[in-house]
Design a protein around this motif. Sequence first.
Motif, PDB file in Angstrom:
ATOM      1  N   SER A 123       0.646  -0.806   0.131  1.00  0.00           N
ATOM      2  CA  SER A 123       0.015  -0.269  -0.045  1.00  0.00           C
ATOM      3  C   SER A 123       0.781   1.187  -0.214  1.00  0.00           C
ATOM      4  O   SER A 123       0.561   2.660  -0.328  1.00  0.00           O
ATOM      5  N   GLN A 169      -6.273  -0.049  -4.380  1.00  0.00           N
ATOM      6  CA  GLN A 169      -7.055   1.300  -4.029  1.00  0.00           C
ATOM      7  C   GLN A 169      -5.448   1.897  -3.413  1.00  0.00           C
ATOM      8  O   GLN A 169      -5.657   2.828  -3.543  1.00  0.00           O
ATOM      9  N   GLN A 173     -13.624   9.381  -5.422  1.00  0.00           N
ATOM     10  CA  GLN A 173     -12.528   8.710  -5.217  1.00  0.00           C
ATOM     11  C   GLN A 173     -11.784   9.128  -3.617  1.00  0.00           C
ATOM     12  O   GLN A 173     -11.655  10.683  -3.125  1.00  0.00           O
ATOM     13  N   LYS A 231      -8.037   5.170  -0.266  1.00  0.00           N
ATOM     14  CA  LYS A 231      -8.810   4.037  -1.605  1.00  0.00           C
ATOM     15  C   LYS A 231      -8.230   4.582  -2.958  1.00  0.00           C
ATOM     16  O   LYS A 231      -7.972   5.611  -3.633  1.00  0.00           O
TER      17      LYS A 231
END
Lengths: 114, 112
Positions: A9, A107, B38, B42
Motif C-alpha cells: 500500500s 486502492q 476517490q 482508496k
Amino acid sequence: EAGVTQFPSHSVIEKGQTVTLRCDPISGHDNLYWYRRVMGKEIKFLLHFVKESKQDESGMPNNRFLAERTGGTYSTLKVQPAELEDSGVYFCASSQQGSGTEAFFGQGTRLTVV
Amino acid sequence: GESVGLHLPTLSVQEGDNSIINCAYSNSASDYFIWYKQESGKGPQFIIDIRSNMDKRQGQRVTVLLNKTVKHLSLQIAATQPGDSAVYFCAERWPGSYIPTFGRGTSLIVHP
C-alpha cells in the motif's frame, strides 16, 4: 467477491533503488490496467494488458518501467532504477472482456522516492 | 494530446445542498463517459456512466448531464452529505478503446 488488490500500500525507497508493485485483478477479468497519479494532477494511463499480452503501453514513461502479467493473472510493475519524479500513487484496475464494461480499481500503491 | 479537464479544482458546499461538478472534454469522438469518486486512501470508485447517445442519466442522488455540442459533462449530487466528500474525476473513452482517460479531479468538501 474479492476486489482488485494491490501490494504494497505504501513504499518509500531511495533514488536508484528498485521497487516492484503487484496487482491482483478480479478473478476472470481479462483486462488489466496500470495508472499513475502524481500529486495534484490527473490519473495518467500507463498500460493495458489483455490476459498476458500488452495491448497498449503507450503511457509508460520510459524504459525504467517494466510491467509483466504472468499467465494472465496477477501483474507486476517494476521501476528500476527509481527516480524522484516516479513518486506518486500507482493504481491498477481490471475489467471483464468487452469495451463496454466497468473498470474496477484497487486502492493504489503510494510510492515515495527520496 | 487531447485530454479531459475540470473547471474547478475545489468545491465547498454545505450539507444538504446540491453539488454540481463540471468537466470539459476535448475529444469529440469519445463515446463513453464515467464519473469516479476517490476517497482518501482508496482507489477511484465508479459512480455513474453515460454513453454519447444520451444527454442525461440518473442514479441514486446523482445525475450526469452530457452536452456534446460544447463537450461538457457534469455531475450533480442531490442533498450532499459529508460522506460525499472526496475527489471526483471524470473520464472519457474513445471509440473502440477499453481505456478511460482521466482528468485532473475536483475536490468536493461538504461542511456539516
